[in-house]
Design a protein around this motif. Structure first.
Motif, PDB file in Angstrom:
ATOM      1  N   ASP A  29     -61.800 -29.578 -10.551  1.00 25.17           N
ATOM      2  CA  ASP A  29     -61.265 -28.694  -9.580  1.00 25.17           C
ATOM      3  C   ASP A  29     -62.306 -28.248  -8.376  1.00 25.17           C
ATOM      4  O   ASP A  29     -61.906 -28.319  -7.303  1.00 25.17           O
ATOM      5  CB  ASP A  29     -60.790 -27.227 -10.232  1.00 25.17           C
ATOM      6  N   ARG A  30     -63.664 -28.135  -8.644  1.00 28.65           N
ATOM      7  CA  ARG A  30     -64.473 -28.056  -7.690  1.00 28.65           C
ATOM      8  C   ARG A  30     -64.732 -29.186  -6.820  1.00 28.65           C
ATOM      9  O   ARG A  30     -64.990 -29.013  -5.602  1.00 28.65           O
ATOM     10  CB  ARG A  30     -65.740 -27.573  -8.457  1.00 28.65           C
ATOM     11  N   LEU A  39     -61.810 -29.251  -4.624  1.00 25.52           N
ATOM     12  CA  LEU A  39     -61.915 -28.546  -3.299  1.00 25.52           C
ATOM     13  C   LEU A  39     -62.944 -28.858  -2.506  1.00 25.52           C
ATOM     14  O   LEU A  39     -62.636 -28.717  -1.253  1.00 25.52           O
ATOM     15  CB  LEU A  39     -62.357 -27.239  -4.140  1.00 25.52           C
ATOM     16  N   GLU A  73     -66.148 -19.433  -8.408  1.00 25.48           N
ATOM     17  CA  GLU A  73     -65.005 -18.660  -8.164  1.00 25.48           C
ATOM     18  C   GLU A  73     -64.451 -18.802  -6.794  1.00 25.48           C
ATOM     19  O   GLU A  73     -63.409 -18.474  -6.285  1.00 25.48           O
ATOM     20  CB  GLU A  73     -65.274 -17.080  -8.382  1.00 25.48           C
ATOM     21  N   MET A  74     -65.314 -19.409  -5.853  1.00 22.08           N
ATOM     22  CA  MET A  74     -64.990 -19.460  -4.337  1.00 22.08           C
ATOM     23  C   MET A  74     -63.454 -20.428  -4.295  1.00 22.08           C
ATOM     24  O   MET A  74     -63.194 -21.365  -4.980  1.00 22.08           O
ATOM     25  CB  MET A  74     -65.902 -20.136  -3.382  1.00 22.08           C
ATOM     26  N   ALA A  75     -62.613 -20.024  -3.298  1.00 23.59           N
ATOM     27  CA  ALA A  75     -61.459 -20.503  -3.091  1.00 23.59           C
ATOM     28  C   ALA A  75     -61.467 -21.448  -1.776  1.00 23.59           C
ATOM     29  O   ALA A  75     -62.787 -21.596  -0.995  1.00 23.59           O
ATOM     30  CB  ALA A  75     -60.317 -19.358  -2.698  1.00 23.59           C
ATOM     31  N   ALA A  76     -60.866 -22.496  -1.691  1.00 22.25           N
ATOM     32  CA  ALA A  76     -60.784 -23.433  -0.453  1.00 22.25           C
ATOM     33  C   ALA A  76     -60.902 -22.854   0.716  1.00 22.25           C
ATOM     34  O   ALA A  76     -61.739 -23.113   1.423  1.00 22.25           O
ATOM     35  CB  ALA A  76     -59.728 -24.587  -0.656  1.00 22.25           C
ATOM     36  N   GLU A  77     -60.053 -21.856   1.166  1.00 23.88           N
ATOM     37  CA  GLU A  77     -60.110 -21.173   2.222  1.00 23.88           C
ATOM     38  C   GLU A  77     -61.553 -20.450   2.504  1.00 23.88           C
ATOM     39  O   GLU A  77     -61.931 -20.843   3.689  1.00 23.88           O
ATOM     40  CB  GLU A  77     -59.073 -19.934   2.354  1.00 23.88           C
ATOM     41  N   ASP A  78     -62.201 -20.028   1.561  1.00 24.53           N
ATOM     42  CA  ASP A  78     -63.387 -19.293   1.772  1.00 24.53           C
ATOM     43  C   ASP A  78     -64.331 -20.317   2.039  1.00 24.53           C
ATOM     44  O   ASP A  78     -65.295 -20.040   2.822  1.00 24.53           O
ATOM     45  CB  ASP A  78     -63.906 -18.556   0.500  1.00 24.53           C
ATOM     46  N   THR A 129     -62.111 -30.015   1.580  1.00 29.29           N
ATOM     47  CA  THR A 129     -62.825 -29.370   2.647  1.00 29.29           C
ATOM     48  C   THR A 129     -63.553 -30.059   3.518  1.00 29.29           C
ATOM     49  O   THR A 129     -63.284 -30.117   4.844  1.00 29.29           O
ATOM     50  CB  THR A 129     -63.581 -28.205   1.988  1.00 29.29           C
TER      51      THR A 129
END
Length: 520
Positions: A305-306, A309, A405-410, A313
């Motif tokens: 997942d990481r 992401l 925990e960071m989201a793709a948008e962040d 990005t």
């Protein structure tokens, strides 16, 4: 001629080449690689270095001789697994203290160490230089070999290192290396910091000091009968700290604690390999992002997942990305991403096309980035990385995200912000200029003070008396207890007198009332 011969013979040994024992058995590469330029420099000046470490030189260097200790790697992955899940302060302290105890034991059991250092035929040494990561029992080697000892703090100082030399470490405004950041500008932050520091102190003093003493007595029994472990571990001639007042909040030091922050930084960047240089130049005006999670945290170990992401990005950015990735293949890698198991990090950060450093926040990487004036995006994972990145953010040199925990948008918006808001670049260059503005280079400073210790037979005159005091005397708790006792006794006497006076008043009042009734 006779007088000249006698003069040469009487010169301090270090002028003709001292024999130095270097103890760096920590399995984390950053500890030894911080010290290696220093050891190489001493060797180039004619000193003979016997180095106990888990990273023996791939190519021989004149005057450096390794005693490999590969045993220390056996349980190192336990640390990396341990930090993946949240733990209490007591659990974390217990684990690290037990780990370093076992690490110290494995070093003392090493065949090369026992043969070259602990046997009656061990060579004569003039100095010990050692890492200061809670390997207390190894301090006894200084007493065993009867030589001065210099400590090195690759991740900066903490309460344990401060205690060794009697350095003041005000808990009210100095952050401890920890996986938690406390806002010391608030009462709540100071309270939680005080509690955490107290727990780590109690854990070490009550649970692990005796274990270190037992190790010391087992392997160095003759010395243990003459000198306690506390005496040997508080007898440092010098402590070289990987810190500088531009890299962290300014703090006080005793005379024999010297800042050499960035000692490992090469002041003369080398040209990059042709393939790498061509990739960077191909980025044009958009520039390049350099991404590395250091040596302990592996990018290849990130969850799927990481990785997805990050790849997604990076693929939408106009910049090109250099990613330190430990596998030869990275499925889904976009064309603007260049992966390699290893990069010449300092040379990359020195490149004018590199505009941002995405980092785990280790102190060596942080210093290198500041030295070259590059903004940072911190993804701290454990220990001092959180403290390092919080300072970077507070100084306006970069921003922080939670890797797990960071989201793709962040992730995307933070990168864009760091690349577009000029304040980060400007502040990074200003701080870099402040850091580089020194009377001596850090490595030159370390060498000069090392020779000072050798010239003056351990330089005992630099050591403060506070290092020999126990906790109660150091903090004047015995004096405060005297005042408290005096106050308590005075208050008791005052209360007793008041009660006695009130009783007399009450008795006098009763007698007066009786007389009044009698005459009436």
């Amino acid at each position: 001629m006779r007088w000249i011969f006698l003069l040469v013979c009487l010169q301090p040994r270090y002028l003709r080449g001292a024999r130095i024992l270097a103890l760096f058995p920590i399995p984390s590469p950053s500890h030894y690689f911080f010290a290696l330029p220093y050891l190489k420099s001493l060797a180039s000046e004619g000193h003979e270095i016997i180095s106990v470490n888990p990273y023996p030189l791939k190519e021989p260097i004149k005057n450096i001789y390794d005693i490999p200790v590969p045993e220390v790697f056996e349980n190192f992955n336990e640390i990396l697994e341990f930090v993946k899940t949240p733990k209490t302060t007591w659990q974390s302290s217990d684990f690290i203290n037990e780990y370093t105890l076992n690490l110290t034991k494995s070093v003392l059991n090493n065949e090369g160490v026992r043969r070259e250092l602990l046997s009656p035929k061990s060579p004569r040494f003039d100095l010990i230089i050692m890492d200061l990561w809670r390997i207390d029992a190894l301090c006894g080697l200084a007493a065993f070999l009867e030589v001065p000892i210099i400590g090195m703090a690759p991740y900066g100082t903490d309460w344990k290192i401060d205690e060794l030399v009697g350095n003041i470490s005000p808990i009210s405004y100095l952050q401890s290396p920890s996986s938690h950041f406390h806002n010391l500008e608030t009462y709540g932050g100071r309270l939680s910091h005080f509690v955490e520091r107290s727990i780590t102190w109690i854990n070490y003093k009550w649970r692990h000091v005796e274990k270190q003493k037992a190790l010391y007595k087992k392997y160095l029994p003759n010395i243990a009968n003459k000198h306690t472990l506390a005496e040997t571990s508080r007898n440092f001639a010098l402590v070289l700290v990987n810190q500088h007042f531009t890299l962290a909040p300014p703090r006080p030091y005793v005379p024999n604690m010297i800042e050499v922050g960035g000692m490992h930084v090469d002041p003369d960047p080398k040209p990059l390999p042709k393939e790498l240089e061509a990739f960077i130049q191909g980025a044009g005006d958009a520039g390049v992002i350099y991404f590395s999670l250091g040596t302990n945290v592996k990018s290849k170990s990130l969850s799927e997942d990481r990785r997805k992401l990050m790849l997604n990005t990076f693929s939408h950015l106009p910049q090109r990305v250099l990613w330190k990735f430990e596998n030869g293949q990275l499925p889904g890698k976009p064309p603007n991403v260049f992966i390699s198991k290893w990069f010449p990090q300092q040379d990359i950060l020195a490149h004018p096309q590199v505009r941002l450093f995405i980092t785990h926040g280790g102190l060596l990487s942080t210093i290198e980035s500041i030295h070259h004036g590059k903004p940072m995006l911190g993804l701290p994972c454990f220990f001092d990385q959180f403290r390092n990145m919080e300072h970077v953010q507070r100084m306006g040199l970069g921003l922080i995200l939670n890797l797990k925990e960071m989201a793709a948008e962040d992730f995307n918006s933070t990168i864009v912000r760091l690349l577009t808001e000029k304040s980060f670049e400007v502040m990074a260059k200003i701080t870099g200029a402040r850091y580089r503005d020194k009377p001596m280079k850090p490595l030159e400073t370390a060498i000069w003070w090392t020779h000072y210790v050798l010239r003056h037979n351990g330089a005992a005159h630099m050591r403060v008396a506070g290092r020999e005091l126990d906790f109660f005397i150091y903090h004047s708790l015995d004096v405060l207890a005297t005042f408290f006792l005096a106050f308590f006794v005075t208050l008791t006497i005052f209360a007793f007198c008041m009660i006695k006076a009130l009783r007399k008043c009450y008795q006098f009042k009763n007698e007066t009332n009786i007389l009044k009734k009698k005459f009436v």
